[in-house]
Scaffold this motif. Sequence first.
Motif, PDB file in Angstrom:
ATOM      1  N   HIS A 134      40.649  57.697  38.858  1.00 23.64           N
ATOM      2  CA  HIS A 134      39.951  58.912  38.989  1.00 23.64           C
ATOM      3  C   HIS A 134      38.223  58.937  39.208  1.00 23.64           C
ATOM      4  O   HIS A 134      37.575  59.860  38.774  1.00 23.64           O
ATOM      5  CB  HIS A 134      40.513  60.079  38.792  1.00 23.64           C
ATOM      6  N   GLY A 135      37.764  57.632  39.374  1.00 20.99           N
ATOM      7  CA  GLY A 135      36.561  57.244  39.477  1.00 20.99           C
ATOM      8  C   GLY A 135      35.997  57.323  37.894  1.00 20.99           C
ATOM      9  O   GLY A 135      34.783  57.061  37.848  1.00 20.99           O
ATOM     10  N   GLU A 136      36.677  57.292  36.864  1.00 20.94           N
ATOM     11  CA  GLU A 136      36.142  57.328  35.631  1.00 20.94           C
ATOM     12  C   GLU A 136      36.815  55.808  34.772  1.00 20.94           C
ATOM     13  O   GLU A 136      37.736  55.712  35.176  1.00 20.94           O
ATOM     14  CB  GLU A 136      36.472  58.645  34.806  1.00 20.94           C
ATOM     15  N   LEU A 137      35.922  55.440  33.805  1.00 23.12           N
ATOM     16  CA  LEU A 137      36.446  54.250  33.144  1.00 23.12           C
ATOM     17  C   LEU A 137      37.646  54.686  32.056  1.00 23.12           C
ATOM     18  O   LEU A 137      37.376  55.677  31.516  1.00 23.12           O
ATOM     19  CB  LEU A 137      35.384  53.752  32.535  1.00 23.12           C
ATOM     20  N   SER A 138      38.724  54.167  32.134  1.00 22.63           N
ATOM     21  CA  SER A 138      39.660  54.597  31.168  1.00 22.63           C
ATOM     22  C   SER A 138      39.346  54.407  29.456  1.00 22.63           C
ATOM     23  O   SER A 138      38.250  53.611  29.263  1.00 22.63           O
ATOM     24  CB  SER A 138      40.799  53.346  31.319  1.00 22.63           C
ATOM     25  N   LYS A 139      39.915  54.974  28.880  1.00 20.27           N
ATOM     26  CA  LYS A 139      39.573  54.895  27.313  1.00 20.27           C
ATOM     27  C   LYS A 139      40.364  53.929  26.647  1.00 20.27           C
ATOM     28  O   LYS A 139      40.218  53.714  25.473  1.00 20.27           O
ATOM     29  CB  LYS A 139      39.525  56.309  26.858  1.00 20.27           C
ATOM     30  N   LYS A 140      41.252  53.291  27.543  1.00 18.84           N
ATOM     31  CA  LYS A 140      41.960  52.342  26.834  1.00 18.84           C
ATOM     32  C   LYS A 140      41.176  50.902  26.921  1.00 18.84           C
ATOM     33  O   LYS A 140      40.736  50.507  28.072  1.00 18.84           O
ATOM     34  CB  LYS A 140      43.242  52.316  27.358  1.00 18.84           C
ATOM     35  N   PHE A 141      41.522  49.737  26.091  1.00 22.93           N
ATOM     36  CA  PHE A 141      40.876  48.777  25.854  1.00 22.93           C
ATOM     37  C   PHE A 141      41.928  47.606  25.644  1.00 22.93           C
ATOM     38  O   PHE A 141      42.544  48.048  24.376  1.00 22.93           O
ATOM     39  CB  PHE A 141      39.672  48.556  25.106  1.00 22.93           C
ATOM     40  N   SER A 142      42.093  46.744  26.218  1.00 24.77           N
ATOM     41  CA  SER A 142      43.313  45.465  25.796  1.00 24.77           C
ATOM     42  C   SER A 142      42.869  44.304  25.911  1.00 24.77           C
ATOM     43  O   SER A 142      41.943  43.847  26.504  1.00 24.77           O
ATOM     44  CB  SER A 142      44.399  45.815  26.662  1.00 24.77           C
ATOM     45  N   GLU A 143      43.563  43.501  25.182  1.00 20.96           N
ATOM     46  CA  GLU A 143      43.454  42.000  24.990  1.00 20.96           C
ATOM     47  C   GLU A 143      43.699  41.562  26.471  1.00 20.96           C
ATOM     48  O   GLU A 143      42.718  40.483  27.021  1.00 20.96           O
ATOM     49  CB  GLU A 143      44.054  41.242  24.016  1.00 20.96           C
ATOM     50  N   GLY A 144      44.792  41.948  27.136  1.00 13.48           N
ATOM     51  CA  GLY A 144      45.068  41.848  28.418  1.00 13.48           C
ATOM     52  C   GLY A 144      44.097  41.595  29.526  1.00 13.48           C
ATOM     53  O   GLY A 144      43.799  40.718  30.199  1.00 13.48           O
ATOM     54  N   ALA A 145      43.353  42.862  29.431  1.00  8.22           N
ATOM     55  CA  ALA A 145      42.454  43.066  30.556  1.00  8.22           C
ATOM     56  C   ALA A 145      41.189  42.282  30.425  1.00  8.22           C
ATOM     57  O   ALA A 145      40.482  41.602  31.072  1.00  8.22           O
ATOM     58  CB  ALA A 145      41.899  44.404  30.558  1.00  8.22           C
TER      59      ALA A 145
END
Length: 873
Positions: A641-652
């Motif tokens: 929805h136009g905002e950066l997710s608050k999730k951070f992963s090794e995969g990404a």
Amino acid sequence: MNRIFIFWIFIVGFELQPVYSQSGWPDSKGEVGYFYSPNDTLRSFDWQAHWIWVDESLDNDVLLARRNFELSQLPEKAQLWITASSQYQLYINGEYIRRGPARSAPHHQSFDVLDVRRYLKLGTNLLAVRVHHQNNKHSYHYQGRAGLLAQLNLTYPDHLEVIVSDNQWKVIADPSWDNKAPVISRFQMVVNDRIDMRKASDGWWKLDFDDHNWSFATPLMRTVGWPSPEKDAKPQPLTPPWTSLVPRDVPYVREILTDQFDLIEARLLIEDYLDPYKTESHQVVSGLKVTNKVDPSVQTQLEKFSTDRLPMNLKLNKDNPAPYLMIFDFKSVLSGFANLGLQGPSGLNVDILYTPHLIDQRFCHNVLDSDFRDQITLSGKKDQWEATYFKPFRYMALVIYPSDEPVIINQVSVRYYKYPFNDIGAIFSSDADWVKRYTEATKKTIDVCTTDAFTDNYRERRQYAQTGYYGALGNYWTFGDYALQRRYLIQVAQEQEPNGIMPAYAPLGRDDYMIIMDSNCLYIRSLKNYYLFSGDQTTLKQLLPSAVKLMELLHSYTNEKGMIDNPPYPYWLDHVQNERNGANLNLNGHYLGALFDFAEILTWLGLENASTYRERGEFLKKNLQLLWDGDHGLFADAIVHGELSKKFSEGANAMALACGVASKEQGSAIAEKLLIKDTLNYITNAAGMTMVTPAMSYFLHKGLCEYGYVKESFELFRSRFDKMLEPEHNGTLWEEWWIKGTGRSGKFNSTKTRSDAQTESAFPSALFGEYLLGILPTMPGWSQAIIKYHSHGLSHIQGKVPTPNGVLQIEWETNADLLILHTDIPNGTMVTLDLNSLPQDKQNIIRNKIITRRSDSATLLSIPQGKSTTQFN
């Protein structure tokens, strides 16, 4: 006898010979089956046989079929074409031959082509076939159907005789089979056996069996569609759902019988044990306790049983309600069919349980979503039984129910599948034994998980895109097999929807068209790798229209930034708690790879539209920078929805590295967080990033290597994977970080066992080849390749790599201030060395005692074919 005679005058140009020029593969018994490869000229097959079954109004899943015929002279050649829905077991003149066919959907039904002359004799001969039909199978819009199709072609000097499946075959529904036999798991249509030997047709596969009470086979006609067949219509080899017949295009798996085991348990089962077919309760992770106790009375009989083939006599006590437990260790994981000879009182039940591994010294036959357990009911006579479908197991348990009569064990053996891989590749280091251990673990994992496809044998047995992508990578560097991946690519394309989307696996089984977006991207990436490693342009061109349709569909799901954004289909990514909303970085990384890979395919083919996909890739690559979160120094999982997710992963973040999205500075920041010393809870790393699973670790380590962290990447790899190769395990690479438990929910859950052999984890040899040996093909079929030196911290690394042109050998060693490269390049492969990859202090090139100074203008050094040595100082 109703044999069909065809004289050569009527069939000029048709000769029964090995139908493919170079594709025979003998199995362990010496029987030869022929399979189609891209280089073979496929001729038409003159099918005259009919699909047959017992009366279709009967409710039965297992057919026994027999066909006697006379031979007054032996033919010059005898070739049997045979297939079935869903599995056949073939006997000729009382001798077991093999199972088949290869996995397929009925709309492209695979059939086997077998050379059977050696099994024939003068006088009366017999073809005997057992067929099991897997229920609930679909083929496009048709319901699945049970059937057997067979044609024996006998070649004589002046004529051809053909014996076909028709209404002259004698058939019966196997009376010993329980149609309520449960499926092994919810993902499969293969079943566990429930056999009542009291009802068995003893010796039905033998010549002297009396089949006069059996009925004649029913040829199968079309039963769907309008209008119905005419009254005078005759049966034919093509009838729905079998609308196309395709000769086998993968090698035949070998079937090997072994009785080599250790008996590790023989005792009364004093724990609670409930008949799994009479109650909803059964052992789960708690399993059966393994005490390593063997009754002295059994131990004294064991040596003669193993060496002299004398039976074991178990004296049971019906007054004691405890069953008797025996556990056999076959020493490695096998895709095996239990093969037992037992004699006991009529009506006595015996459960046969299986597991690939012990967990905390407990035997758990519930593995993942599978339940590996057969049950047979003894007849009172000498019973010989072999499981219908294989189970992946190392340990097999017999649970013999209480009895007041002895139970005699005449045979304990396993017939197991083994795909005929050629063990060609090897990568090793004199100062790092872990390189060889992980190369061997790659091979062993692929071997355990492969029958006629790269699969997850423990649970789903499906031919998934991601399974094939990673499994094929490991295979290309070790075995050099191309048939398996070729067949997967073709079978998926056969299931493609009109809009271009492809299923996550193929061939499809039930009416459950599973779509996973990342699988579709990996299909394109697999197609590029297949062509790059095999050089098979014939298959590539065959599949190209399907690939174009898919790529255009994926493009239609992109937003103004070129990102796939909230597509209508689901995507998976990994067995972890990833963000799965909006414009996902991991998914778009797969799409980015597909764009560049597809552009490269088109470039190799000399097609002008390659630039279209390359430009889309560059546009997407630039815009993925929008997911960089400067405050965290990481890429966010998605834009939602136009905002950066608050999730951070090794995969990404691994994908951002592997696809070259990250800048050099961003790469350093990401690497710092990926390589931070970790306590390894295997769910979230020390930097707060969701960790990848073993099965999805390939891009993590590839990404780190691409940004120059080769040594550090392999140190991280070992810190996570080394426990898998500890002596108490099977030497294979796991699906998750635990065998007992999962972290998929974001919290550790210990209620299920997991797989300790997962093809998606069989990628180490691909990383070793590219970043330790430093060799990589750059043009299809290894026609060109490049060598790059990587700073990996090893003073020696050596390897052999299979290619279509022969084995390529490469060795790096450091001797004092010299860096030495030894190569042996096969004819047909042109290799260059990237001089810019060498350490800056290596300015002199020494070859044949001639010293050449590196120049700034020369970036590539040609490596001659054959053996050569080049030194640098």
